[in-house]
Design a protein around this motif. Structure first.
Motif, short mmCIF file in Angstrom:
data_model
loop_
_atom_site.label_atom_id
_atom_site.label_comp_id
_atom_site.label_asym_id
_atom_site.label_seq_id
_atom_site.Cartn_x
_atom_site.Cartn_y
_atom_site.Cartn_z
N GLY A 89 135.23 20.63 50.73
CA GLY A 89 134.71 20.97 52.04
C GLY A 89 135.73 21.72 52.87
N VAL A 90 135.47 21.78 54.16
CA VAL A 90 136.34 22.49 55.09
C VAL A 90 137.09 21.45 55.92
CG1 VAL A 90 136.40 24.07 57.05
CG2 VAL A 90 134.80 24.47 55.19
N TRP A 91 138.40 21.62 56.01
CA TRP A 91 139.27 20.72 56.75
C TRP A 91 140.01 21.54 57.79
CZ3 TRP A 91 139.95 15.45 55.16
CH2 TRP A 91 139.21 15.11 54.02
N VAL A 92 140.27 20.96 58.95
CA VAL A 92 140.96 21.67 60.03
C VAL A 92 142.13 20.82 60.53
CG1 VAL A 92 138.98 23.01 60.81
CG2 VAL A 92 139.34 20.74 61.73
N SER A 93 143.12 21.51 61.04
CA SER A 93 144.25 20.87 61.72
C SER A 93 144.85 21.91 62.64
CB SER A 93 145.29 20.34 60.74
OG SER A 93 146.14 21.37 60.30
N ALA A 94 145.92 21.55 63.33
CA ALA A 94 146.58 22.51 64.22
C ALA A 94 147.25 23.63 63.43
CB ALA A 94 147.60 21.79 65.08
N ARG A 95 147.48 23.41 62.14
CA ARG A 95 148.13 24.42 61.31
C ARG A 95 147.19 25.48 60.79
NH1 ARG A 95 151.25 20.00 57.90
NH2 ARG A 95 149.20 19.12 58.18
N GLY A 96 145.90 25.16 60.66
CA GLY A 96 144.98 26.16 60.13
C GLY A 96 143.69 25.55 59.63
N LEU A 97 143.01 26.33 58.83
CA LEU A 97 141.73 25.94 58.26
C LEU A 97 141.90 25.89 56.74
CD1 LEU A 97 138.34 27.04 59.45
CD2 LEU A 97 138.83 27.39 57.05
N ARG A 98 141.50 24.80 56.14
CA ARG A 98 141.67 24.60 54.70
C ARG A 98 140.30 24.47 54.06
NH1 ARG A 98 145.99 20.34 52.97
NH2 ARG A 98 147.27 22.15 53.43
N GLN A 99 140.06 25.25 53.01
CA GLN A 99 138.83 25.13 52.24
C GLN A 99 139.18 24.52 50.88
OE1 GLN A 99 136.58 28.69 51.58
NE2 GLN A 99 134.76 27.55 51.10
N VAL A 100 138.66 23.32 50.64
CA VAL A 100 138.92 22.60 49.40
C VAL A 100 137.73 22.83 48.48
CG1 VAL A 100 139.35 20.36 48.37
CG2 VAL A 100 140.27 20.87 50.63
N ARG A 101 137.98 23.45 47.33
CA ARG A 101 136.97 23.66 46.31
C ARG A 101 137.25 22.69 45.17
NH1 ARG A 101 139.35 28.10 47.63
NH2 ARG A 101 138.37 29.54 49.04
N PHE A 102 136.42 22.71 44.15
CA PHE A 102 136.59 21.74 43.06
C PHE A 102 137.91 21.96 42.32
CE2 PHE A 102 135.75 19.82 38.90
CZ PHE A 102 135.42 18.55 39.32
N LEU A 103 138.25 23.21 42.02
CA LEU A 103 139.45 23.48 41.24
C LEU A 103 140.58 24.12 42.03
CD1 LEU A 103 137.79 24.78 37.95
CD2 LEU A 103 138.76 22.53 38.39
N SER A 104 140.35 24.46 43.29
CA SER A 104 141.39 25.12 44.07
C SER A 104 141.28 24.74 45.55
CB SER A 104 141.30 26.64 43.92
OG SER A 104 140.10 27.10 44.49
N THR A 105 142.36 25.00 46.25
CA THR A 105 142.41 24.76 47.69
C THR A 105 143.08 25.95 48.33
OG1 THR A 105 142.58 22.37 47.38
CG2 THR A 105 143.30 23.24 49.49
N GLY A 106 142.47 26.47 49.40
CA GLY A 106 143.05 27.60 50.12
C GLY A 106 143.20 27.26 51.60
N THR A 107 144.37 27.57 52.15
CA THR A 107 144.65 27.31 53.56
C THR A 107 144.91 28.63 54.26
OG1 THR A 107 145.64 25.18 52.99
CG2 THR A 107 146.13 26.07 55.17
N THR A 108 144.27 28.81 55.42
CA THR A 108 144.46 30.00 56.23
C THR A 108 145.01 29.57 57.58
OG1 THR A 108 142.54 31.02 55.16
CG2 THR A 108 143.34 32.04 57.18
N PRO A 109 146.20 30.05 57.96
CA PRO A 109 146.73 29.72 59.28
C PRO A 109 145.86 30.33 60.38
CG PRO A 109 148.43 30.68 57.88
CD PRO A 109 147.14 30.84 57.17
N TRP A 110 145.85 29.69 61.54
CA TRP A 110 144.99 30.16 62.64
C TRP A 110 145.35 31.57 63.09
CZ3 TRP A 110 140.75 27.74 62.83
CH2 TRP A 110 140.67 26.36 62.65
N ASP A 111 146.62 31.96 62.99
CA ASP A 111 146.99 33.30 63.46
C ASP A 111 146.48 34.41 62.55
OD1 ASP A 111 148.68 32.76 61.37
OD2 ASP A 111 150.53 33.26 62.44
N ARG A 112 146.04 34.09 61.35
CA ARG A 112 145.46 35.09 60.45
C ARG A 112 143.93 35.13 60.53
NH1 ARG A 112 147.94 33.85 54.84
NH2 ARG A 112 146.18 35.12 54.23
N ILE A 113 143.34 34.30 61.38
CA ILE A 113 141.89 34.24 61.51
C ILE A 113 141.45 35.05 62.72
CG2 ILE A 113 139.94 32.71 61.96
CD1 ILE A 113 141.44 30.53 60.41
N ILE A 114 140.52 35.98 62.50
CA ILE A 114 139.95 36.75 63.60
C ILE A 114 138.79 35.99 64.22
CG2 ILE A 114 138.71 38.85 64.21
CD1 ILE A 114 140.25 40.27 61.97
#
Length: 184
Positions: A89-114
């Motif tokens: 699922g999608v997880w959030v914190s002050a550091r950014g937005l994290r998308q957890v998939r079955f085989l991978s996890t990707g984190t995007t910092p808030w300053d890279r999000i438009i």
């Protein structure tokens, strides 16, 4: 002293579906509850794992230990898969937005999000190749073109199938996190 979490005498509130306010914004939080499809599949996998563990015990007493070890390893793989399925699922914190998939996890910092926005588009039904018309929560990043924007949530994924109100609340919450954290 009453313990309301142990009794069913308290009224259900629609705010129970939202994440509670919290002090530690640095912890990763999922701003919505896992859906019934995701929980149901994970429960069935854990039930299967219990049968496989039982088979491993029987094999250990009647056959060779290496065979029991292989079956025990299969049970552990099923348990790990079901736990990973629940974390997706999608997880959030002050550091950014994290998308957890079955085989991978990707984190995007808030300053890279438009932007994080909702769009009407064809979406995959329960992650299968079949597509249906629905809503999707899209992540627009600075380092990618808007056409390559990844889909975070849909109205037809395992968390929100037949729960449009929950999708709207989750999308609004994630959009609010993005708006608040992009400001600083």
């Amino acid at each position: 002293m009453p313990l309301p979490f142990l009794t069913a005498d308290r009224a259900f509130e629609t705010a129970d579906d939202l994440a509670l306010p919290f002090d530690d914004r640095d912890r990763w939080r999922r701003p919505y509850r896992p859906g019934p499809w995701r929980v149901g599949v994970a429960a069935l996998c854990l039930l299967l794992a219990s049968f496989v563990l039982f088979a491993a015990v029987i094999i250990a007493f009647t056959a060779s230990p290496p065979e029991a070890g292989v079956v025990f390893g299969i049970a552990l793989a099923v348990i790990a898969s079901s736990l990973r399925l629940l974390r997706m699922g999608v997880w959030v914190s002050a550091r950014g937005l994290r998308q957890v998939r079955f085989l991978s996890t990707g984190t995007t910092p808030w300053d890279r999000i438009i932007a994080v926005r909702t769009a009407q588009q064809p979406v995959r039904w329960l992650g299968l190749p079949r597509t249906v018309q629905g809503q999707a929560l899209i992540l627009v990043r600075r380092d990618r073109s808007p056409q390559d924007a990844p889909v975070l949530l849909t109205t037809h994924n395992a968390d929100f199938l037949a729960r449009a109100g929950s999708f709207d609340r989750a999308a609004d919450t994630i959009e609010a996190w993005a708006a608040e954290n992009r400001r600083g």
